[in-house]
Write a protein that holds these residues in place. Structure first.
Motif, PDB file in Angstrom:
ATOM      1  N   THR A 366       0.826  -1.204   0.000  1.00 49.40           N
ATOM      2  CA  THR A 366       0.000   0.000   0.000  1.00 49.40           C
ATOM      3  C   THR A 366       0.861   1.255   0.000  1.00 49.40           C
ATOM      4  OG1 THR A 366      -0.134  -0.113   2.421  1.00 49.40           O
ATOM      5  CG2 THR A 366      -1.929  -1.129   1.160  1.00 49.40           C
ATOM      6  N   GLY A 367       2.069   1.141  -0.530  1.00 52.93           N
ATOM      7  CA  GLY A 367       2.911   2.320  -0.672  1.00 52.93           C
ATOM      8  C   GLY A 367       3.947   2.473   0.409  1.00 52.93           C
ATOM      9  N   GLN A 368       4.293   1.370   1.099  1.00 54.26           N
ATOM     10  CA  GLN A 368       5.238   1.483   2.203  1.00 54.26           C
ATOM     11  C   GLN A 368       6.694   1.414   1.776  1.00 54.26           C
ATOM     12  OE1 GLN A 368       3.215  -1.050   1.608  1.00 54.26           O
ATOM     13  NE2 GLN A 368       3.857  -2.984   2.534  1.00 54.26           N
ATOM     14  N   TRP A 369       6.967   1.336   0.488  1.00 52.17           N
ATOM     15  CA  TRP A 369       8.354   1.357   0.033  1.00 52.17           C
ATOM     16  C   TRP A 369       9.019   2.665   0.444  1.00 52.17           C
ATOM     17  CZ3 TRP A 369       8.940  -0.500  -5.757  1.00 52.17           C
ATOM     18  CH2 TRP A 369       8.883  -1.908  -5.782  1.00 52.17           C
ATOM     19  N   TYR A 411      -0.432   1.048  -8.298  1.00 52.45           N
ATOM     20  CA  TYR A 411       0.632   1.279  -9.270  1.00 52.45           C
ATOM     21  C   TYR A 411       0.639   2.737  -9.722  1.00 52.45           C
ATOM     22  CZ  TYR A 411       4.385  -0.150 -12.281  1.00 52.45           C
ATOM     23  OH  TYR A 411       5.633  -0.292 -12.815  1.00 52.45           O
ATOM     24  N   ASP A 412      -0.537   3.348  -9.806  1.00 53.16           N
ATOM     25  CA  ASP A 412      -0.585   4.787 -10.087  1.00 53.16           C
ATOM     26  C   ASP A 412       0.236   5.539  -9.050  1.00 53.16           C
ATOM     27  OD1 ASP A 412      -2.250   4.401 -12.253  1.00 53.16           O
ATOM     28  OD2 ASP A 412      -4.088   4.902 -11.156  1.00 53.16           O
ATOM     29  N   ILE A 418       7.628   7.838  -8.460  1.00 48.91           N
ATOM     30  CA  ILE A 418       8.761   7.818  -9.383  1.00 48.91           C
ATOM     31  C   ILE A 418       8.892   9.169 -10.070  1.00 48.91           C
ATOM     32  CG2 ILE A 418       9.603   6.848 -11.565  1.00 48.91           C
ATOM     33  CD1 ILE A 418       8.422   4.154 -10.666  1.00 48.91           C
ATOM     34  N   GLY A 419       7.766   9.733 -10.497  1.00 48.89           N
ATOM     35  CA  GLY A 419       7.798  11.028 -11.159  1.00 48.89           C
ATOM     36  C   GLY A 419       8.343  12.125 -10.267  1.00 48.89           C
ATOM     37  N   ARG A 420       7.927  12.130  -8.986  1.00 53.50           N
ATOM     38  CA  ARG A 420       8.416  13.166  -8.070  1.00 53.50           C
ATOM     39  C   ARG A 420       9.915  13.029  -7.825  1.00 53.50           C
ATOM     40  NH1 ARG A 420       3.550  11.839  -5.329  1.00 53.50           N
ATOM     41  NH2 ARG A 420       4.714  10.657  -3.743  1.00 53.50           N
ATOM     42  N   LEU A 421      10.365  11.781  -7.604  1.00 51.37           N
ATOM     43  CA  LEU A 421      11.792  11.565  -7.378  1.00 51.37           C
ATOM     44  C   LEU A 421      12.589  11.855  -8.651  1.00 51.37           C
ATOM     45  CD1 LEU A 421      11.848   8.319  -5.187  1.00 51.37           C
ATOM     46  CD2 LEU A 421      12.650  10.580  -4.526  1.00 51.37           C
ATOM     47  N   GLN A 422      12.006  11.534  -9.785  1.00 50.29           N
ATOM     48  CA  GLN A 422      12.684  11.783 -11.051  1.00 50.29           C
ATOM     49  C   GLN A 422      12.961  13.270 -11.225  1.00 50.29           C
ATOM     50  OE1 GLN A 422      13.719   9.524 -13.584  1.00 50.29           O
ATOM     51  NE2 GLN A 422      14.729  11.373 -14.307  1.00 50.29           N
ATOM     52  N   GLU A 423      11.969  14.082 -10.916  1.00 52.94           N
ATOM     53  CA  GLU A 423      12.142  15.524 -11.045  1.00 52.94           C
ATOM     54  C   GLU A 423      13.238  16.036 -10.115  1.00 52.94           C
ATOM     55  OE1 GLU A 423       8.606  17.738 -10.525  1.00 52.94           O
ATOM     56  OE2 GLU A 423       7.491  16.684 -12.089  1.00 52.94           O
ATOM     57  N   ALA A 424      13.323  15.453  -8.922  1.00 50.83           N
ATOM     58  CA  ALA A 424      14.278  15.941  -7.932  1.00 50.83           C
ATOM     59  C   ALA A 424      15.679  15.377  -8.119  1.00 50.83           C
ATOM     60  CB  ALA A 424      13.777  15.612  -6.517  1.00 50.83           C
ATOM     61  N   GLU A 425      15.783  14.143  -8.675  1.00 53.60           N
ATOM     62  CA  GLU A 425      17.073  13.454  -8.619  1.00 53.60           C
ATOM     63  C   GLU A 425      17.568  12.902  -9.951  1.00 53.60           C
ATOM     64  OE1 GLU A 425      17.024  10.443  -5.635  1.00 53.60           O
ATOM     65  OE2 GLU A 425      15.894  11.663  -4.206  1.00 53.60           O
ATOM     66  N   ASP A 426      16.827  13.055 -11.022  1.00 59.41           N
ATOM     67  CA  ASP A 426      17.220  12.477 -12.314  1.00 59.41           C
ATOM     68  C   ASP A 426      17.495  10.987 -12.158  1.00 59.41           C
ATOM     69  OD1 ASP A 426      17.847  12.143 -14.941  1.00 59.41           O
ATOM     70  OD2 ASP A 426      19.818  13.102 -14.834  1.00 59.41           O
TER      71      ASP A 426
END
Length: 486
Positions: A366-369, A411-412, A418-426
């Motif tokens: 449920t998103g605990q990663w 999964y959404d 992933i999108g938020r981390l991608q923006e912050a960290e490439d």
């Protein structure tokens, strides 16, 4: 003779032939001069085979196949100077001249009446003298139609074997007895399954019976030829129907045995007849997510993602069934099978990687990663991540609508993180915060294994903690080194 095709209304036949004539009329810049040149030298020229079939079906591409009574050297003399390009890919030995004109690929083959040794699939090339003799040696009647190209640009439909009726009825039958046809060239059996997948046709009963009895003959065909047919099959508009034919007839047992093996295994969710049916559903759902042309890597991964289940099946106390580590075993089986089929190494590794990773998401819950786990998911997926997203979503085949909605929403959530981390960290280019030169300068090292180990330590640290400042990275590296780094 071919089995009688179901009656097709004359009106429909006339309408489709008229549409085909319009389609072929758009090729007049190629067909008219070709017809004139061959007629001027006293030769016949016919558009033939898949080109005629596809013109009738309204799906004609840029590849055009012709047959003629002219011998190969005469064909060369006729088209040399007119064609944009001429080349020999080995076809001349089999009577084929390859050329291009105005962006279209042309293959012009002398009438054939080959014989086969029935040990290999290699024919003893014999040139024929009649169109009918050439057509009767082709694989299916739907591919044994021709259009005579006249000197004045006229087009005359020729169909001595009833190919049009078979095509309009959606039936694949052989011009001669199927047993003779498949003994001559066993690849035609696999081509039958491929045309089912591409065109949505069915096999005539006698063809289905012959393939079932003769499936072992496919062993005479080289892996490269089998692979080419399998790719066309899985890339078709109806691949699951083609796969069903392969399994029903026993062809799959010879060339892709891991797929029919899944029929024996019950899916652990008990929502499908078996893992085989589940895998076909995943394939269909993966195809639904494609953005353009067929994605063969995604399709193969969808079909094969659970092939590790048969060898890992365990009956658990209380009547349950488990398939522990089937993704690991499945990835190994993918590599083994695709190597046997002579797939390129990079393609094989992409499919195996997707199979290996397809279960990773189910640990997300449920998103605990942690952010570290998300980074690792992205890094492990690498360039395959968009395909991994599609495969994981396709793997949700539960009939419980609430559970399906929950899985998709989860999964959404992962994709949003992933999108938020991608923006912050490439995340697409996760690398250590210090490079090899920095490491050697800090630790006084020469190039060698120790530098590589230090680099990997810093990458793991980057995955765990995210981007570090230079001071933080140097401090961490120094502590690791002073603690007796391996």
């Amino acid at each position: 003779m071919p089995s009688p095709a179901p009656d097709v209304p004359d009106e429909r036949r006339t309408r489709l032939l008229a549409a085909a004539a319009v389609t072929l009329g758009r090729l007049s810049d190629v067909l008219t001069p070709l017809g004139e040149m061959f007629a001027a030298r006293g030769h016949q020229l016919y558009l033939v085979g898949g080109s005629v079939r596809d013109a009738v079906l309204g799906r004609l591409g840029s590849d055009l196949d012709f047959t003629t009574d002219a011998r190969p050297e005469q064909v060369l003399q006729i088209v040399r100077g007119w064609a944009d390009h001429l080349w020999d890919t080995g076809g001349l030995a089999f009577g084929t001249v390859s050329a291009s004109k105005a962006g279209r690929q042309l293959e012009i083959t002398t009438f054939r009446s080959d014989t086969y040794d029935r040990v290999s699939r290699n024919p003893e090339v014999t040139f024929g003298d009649t169109l009918e003799g050439d057509l009767v040696r082709r694989d299916f009647t739907a591919n044994a139609m021709a259009v005579k190209v006249g000197a004045d640009g006229s087009l005359e439909f020729v169909d001595p074997l009833g190919g049009l009726d078979a095509l309009l009825a959606g039936v694949l039958d052989t011009p001669a007895a199927p047993e003779d046809s498949f003994h001559d060239d066993p690849l035609r059996m696999l081509r039958g399954a491929r045309f089912v997948a591409q065109l949505g046709f069915t096999l005539a009963p006698r063809v289905l019976t012959a393939i079932t009895a003769m499936a072992a003959e496919i062993d005479r065909i080289t892996a490269e030829r089998v692979r080419a047919e399998l790719d066309k099959l899985i890339g078709g508009a109806h691949p699951t129907e083609g796969i069903d034919i392969m399994c029903e007839t026993g062809l799959a047992e010879r060339v892709l045995p891991e797929v029919p093996a899944m029929m024996l295994e019950i899916d652990e969710h008990h929502q499908h007849k078996d893992v085989y049916q589940h895998s076909l559903t995943v394939l269909r759902q993966a195809i639904d997510q494609e953005d353009g042309d067929p994605d063969l890597v995604l399709r193969w991964a969808a079909l094969l993602h659970d092939i590790g289940k048969p060898p890992t099946k365990r009956n658990e106390p209380g009547g349950g069934v488990s398939f522990h580590h089937h993704e690991v075993v499945g990835a190994k089986l993918v590599r083994k099978r695709m190597r046997a089929l002579k797939y390129p190494k990079a393609f094989t590794e992409d499919v195996a990687r997707l199979v290996y990773l397809h279960l990773r998401f189910h640990g997300y819950g449920t998103g605990q990663w942690t952010d570290s786990a998300v980074r690792r998911y992205v890094t492990d997926g690498g360039e395959l991540l968009p395909r991994l997203h599609k495969l994981v979503r396709a793997d949700c085949t539960t009939r419980n609508k609430r559970r399906a909605a929950t899985l998709q929403a989860t999964y959404d959530n992962l994709e949003e993180r992933i999108g938020r981390l991608q923006e912050a960290e490439d995340l697409a280019r996760v690398r250590p915060d210090l490079d090899g030169n920095d490491i050697m300068e800090m630790l006084g090292l020469e190039p060698g294994p120790q530098v590589g180990r230090a680099w990997r330590y810093l990458k793991e640290l980057r995955l765990d903690r995210g981007p570090l400042s230079r001071d933080e990275a140097e401090e961490a590296l120094r502590e690791w080194w002073n603690a007796g780094a391996p």
